[in-house]
Scaffold this active site. Structure first.
Site, PDB file in Angstrom:
ATOM      1  N   HIS A 135       0.816  -1.225   0.000  1.00 43.40           N
ATOM      2  CA  HIS A 135       0.000   0.000   0.000  1.00 43.40           C
ATOM      3  C   HIS A 135       0.852   1.278   0.000  1.00 43.40           C
ATOM      4  O   HIS A 135       1.973   1.294   0.492  1.00 43.40           O
ATOM      5  CB  HIS A 135      -0.909   0.005   1.240  1.00 43.40           C
ATOM      6  N   HIS A 144      11.459   0.129 -13.680  1.00 44.19           N
ATOM      7  CA  HIS A 144      11.272  -1.309 -13.923  1.00 44.19           C
ATOM      8  C   HIS A 144      11.396  -2.031 -12.580  1.00 44.19           C
ATOM      9  O   HIS A 144      12.452  -1.997 -11.946  1.00 44.19           O
ATOM     10  CB  HIS A 144      12.343  -1.812 -14.910  1.00 44.19           C
TER      11      HIS A 144
HETATM   12  C1  LIG Z   1      23.738  -4.868  -9.693  1.00 42.99           C
HETATM   13  C2  LIG Z   1      24.124  -5.161 -11.120  1.00 42.99           C
HETATM   14  C3  LIG Z   1      23.373  -4.224 -12.059  1.00 42.99           C
HETATM   15  C4  LIG Z   1      25.626  -4.881 -11.212  1.00 42.99           C
HETATM   16  O1  LIG Z   1      26.064  -5.070 -12.506  1.00 42.99           O
HETATM   17  P1  LIG Z   1      27.467  -4.393 -12.925  1.00 42.99           P
HETATM   18  O2  LIG Z   1      27.329  -2.892 -12.785  1.00 42.99           O
HETATM   19  O3  LIG Z   1      27.834  -4.942 -14.252  1.00 42.99           O
HETATM   20  O4  LIG Z   1      28.478  -4.822 -11.775  1.00 42.99           O
HETATM   21  P2  LIG Z   1      29.474  -6.075 -11.706  1.00 42.99           P
HETATM   22  O5  LIG Z   1      28.874  -7.299 -12.273  1.00 42.99           O
HETATM   23  O6  LIG Z   1      30.796  -5.595 -12.238  1.00 42.99           O
HETATM   24  O7  LIG Z   1      29.588  -6.295 -10.128  1.00 42.99           O
HETATM   25  C5  LIG Z   1      30.279  -5.383  -9.297  1.00 42.99           C
HETATM   26  C6  LIG Z   1      30.445  -6.055  -7.937  1.00 42.99           C
HETATM   27  O8  LIG Z   1      29.156  -6.152  -7.314  1.00 42.99           O
HETATM   28  C7  LIG Z   1      28.858  -7.531  -7.010  1.00 42.99           C
HETATM   29  N1  LIG Z   1      27.447  -7.733  -7.313  1.00 42.99           N
HETATM   30  C8  LIG Z   1      26.823  -7.533  -8.503  1.00 42.99           C
HETATM   31  N2  LIG Z   1      25.514  -7.784  -8.392  1.00 42.99           N
HETATM   32  C9  LIG Z   1      25.291  -8.137  -7.129  1.00 42.99           C
HETATM   33  C10 LIG Z   1      24.129  -8.525  -6.418  1.00 42.99           C
HETATM   34  N3  LIG Z   1      22.946  -8.524  -7.017  1.00 42.99           N
HETATM   35  N4  LIG Z   1      24.253  -8.813  -5.095  1.00 42.99           N
HETATM   36  C11 LIG Z   1      25.465  -8.779  -4.495  1.00 42.99           C
HETATM   37  N5  LIG Z   1      26.622  -8.426  -5.123  1.00 42.99           N
HETATM   38  C12 LIG Z   1      26.529  -8.111  -6.415  1.00 42.99           C
HETATM   39  C13 LIG Z   1      29.765  -8.327  -7.937  1.00 42.99           C
HETATM   40  O9  LIG Z   1      30.031  -9.607  -7.382  1.00 42.99           O
HETATM   41  C14 LIG Z   1      30.990  -7.456  -7.987  1.00 42.99           C
HETATM   42  O10 LIG Z   1      31.728  -7.639  -6.795  1.00 42.99           O
HETATM   43  P3  LIG Z   1      33.337  -7.834  -6.833  1.00 42.99           P
HETATM   44  O11 LIG Z   1      33.841  -6.544  -7.437  1.00 42.99           O
HETATM   45  O12 LIG Z   1      33.689  -8.004  -5.394  1.00 42.99           O
HETATM   46  O13 LIG Z   1      33.587  -9.000  -7.698  1.00 42.99           O
HETATM   47  C15 LIG Z   1      23.800  -6.641 -11.550  1.00 42.99           C
HETATM   48  O14 LIG Z   1      24.711  -7.557 -10.961  1.00 42.99           O
HETATM   49  C16 LIG Z   1      22.390  -7.036 -11.137  1.00 42.99           C
HETATM   50  O15 LIG Z   1      22.134  -7.530 -10.041  1.00 42.99           O
HETATM   51  N6  LIG Z   1      21.441  -6.798 -12.048  1.00 42.99           N
HETATM   52  C17 LIG Z   1      20.047  -7.130 -11.873  1.00 42.99           C
HETATM   53  C18 LIG Z   1      19.462  -7.514 -13.213  1.00 42.99           C
HETATM   54  C19 LIG Z   1      18.015  -7.907 -13.103  1.00 42.99           C
HETATM   55  O16 LIG Z   1      17.469  -8.139 -12.062  1.00 42.99           O
HETATM   56  N7  LIG Z   1      17.373  -7.964 -14.245  1.00 42.99           N
HETATM   57  C20 LIG Z   1      15.978  -8.347 -14.295  1.00 42.99           C
HETATM   58  C21 LIG Z   1      15.484  -8.240 -15.692  1.00 42.99           C
HETATM   59  S1  LIG Z   1      13.824  -8.752 -15.826  1.00 42.99           S
END
Ligand SMILES: CC(C)(COP(=O)(O)OP(=O)(O)OC[C@H]1O[C@@H](n2cnc3c(N)ncnc32)[C@H](O)[C@@H]1OP(=O)(O)O)[C@@H](O)C(=O)NCCC(=O)NCCS
Length: 208
Positions: A135, A144
């Site tokens: 709510h 998104h």
């Molecule tokens: C958060 C996110 C955007 C980061 O992507 P990025 O900017 O490319 O970052 P990286 O993959 O280089 O990760 C950077 C650091 O964060 C950590 N990390 C990334 N995503 C994480 C998450 N969800 N939870 C915890 N740690 C995370 C990585 O392990 C990395 O750590 P390290 O440097 O110690 O190895 C991506 O991991 C994510 O979670 N995206 C969600 C996508 C999604 O839900 N899409 C749905 C579509 S319907």
């Protein structure tokens, strides 16, 4: 109602299914890159350069921009707005949306999601599969909310933010504009605009 769906990707497949589940007529698909004549059983009507012609053929059509990426969706919407298109919403019949919820034009509400009382959902928002929004939340335009997100009451999500799959947000937290919350993160404090935050509790790891 008659719809034109912009986009011929995976996200668009889900939106086409939603419109079909609602019994809506889909005139066809607009896409700038698809070279086929048909996609998913629907005619390809052309790309953005055909918009004037399409509007003269289908002046009452409602458009849904079926692009998951917030920034790309926003750019396409702003170009279509210049051509004065009308935007429609797509709400799957299995979604539970309280009567007091406001949903802005162009937004899509996917199967099994729940949106509870007095929540405001802006324009061109995606509430993805099985997300729950409790709510009194406020979701600004072009946000998104990914599949399986759980948002407690009174949460505010700023313009164009992306909440990653399976994230949780405790009551009353605010997420700034253009911020990305990582998959499975738990937001327990406000997050500023234009950052990436991950983990439980969610901490800022990048300025965007
Ligand atoms: C958060 C996110 C955007 C980061 O992507 P990025 O900017 O490319 O970052 P990286 O993959 O280089 O990760 C950077 C650091 O964060 C950590 N990390 C990334 N995503 C994480 C998450 N969800 N939870 C915890 N740690 C995370 C990585 O392990 C990395 O750590 P390290 O440097 O110690 O190895 C991506 O991991 C994510 O979670 N995206 C969600 C996508 C999604 O839900 N899409 C749905 C579509 S319907």
């Amino acid at each position: 109602m008659s719809y034109i769906v912009f986009g011929a990707g995976g996200h668009a497949k889900v939106i086409v299914d939603i419109l079909r589940s609602c019994g809506e007529e889909i005139i066809g698909i607009m896409d700038d890159h698809c070279k086929e004549e048909a996609w998913n059983g629907l005619p390809i009507l052309g790309g953005r350069n055909q918009i004037a012609q399409l509007l003269s053929l289908y002046p009452e059509a409602l458009f849904v921009v079926a692009i998951g990426d917030n920034t790309t969706r926003r750019k396409i919407v702003s170009q279509l707005k210049v051509a004065s298109v009308k935007f429609g919403t797509a709400v799957h019949p299995s979604a539970v949306v309280a009567p007091s919820v406001f949903i802005g034009d162009g937004s899509v509400i996917m199967p099994n999601s729940v949106i509870n009382a007095d929540t405001f959902v802006g324009e061109h928002v995606i509430v993805n599969t099985a997300a729950t929004i409790d709510h009194d939340c406020r979701i600004e335009d072009f946000v998104h909310i990914s599949p399986g997100v759980h948002m407690a009451g009174g949460v505010q999500i700023g313009y164009c933010a992306h909440i990653g799959i399976g994230a949780s947000l405790i009551p009353g937290v605010r997420v700034g504009c253009d911020t990305i919350v990582g998959a499975a993160s738990c937001v327990i404090r406000d997050l500023p605009e234009k950052v990436t935050a991950v983990g439980c509790p969610a901490k800022v790891i990048k300025n965007l």
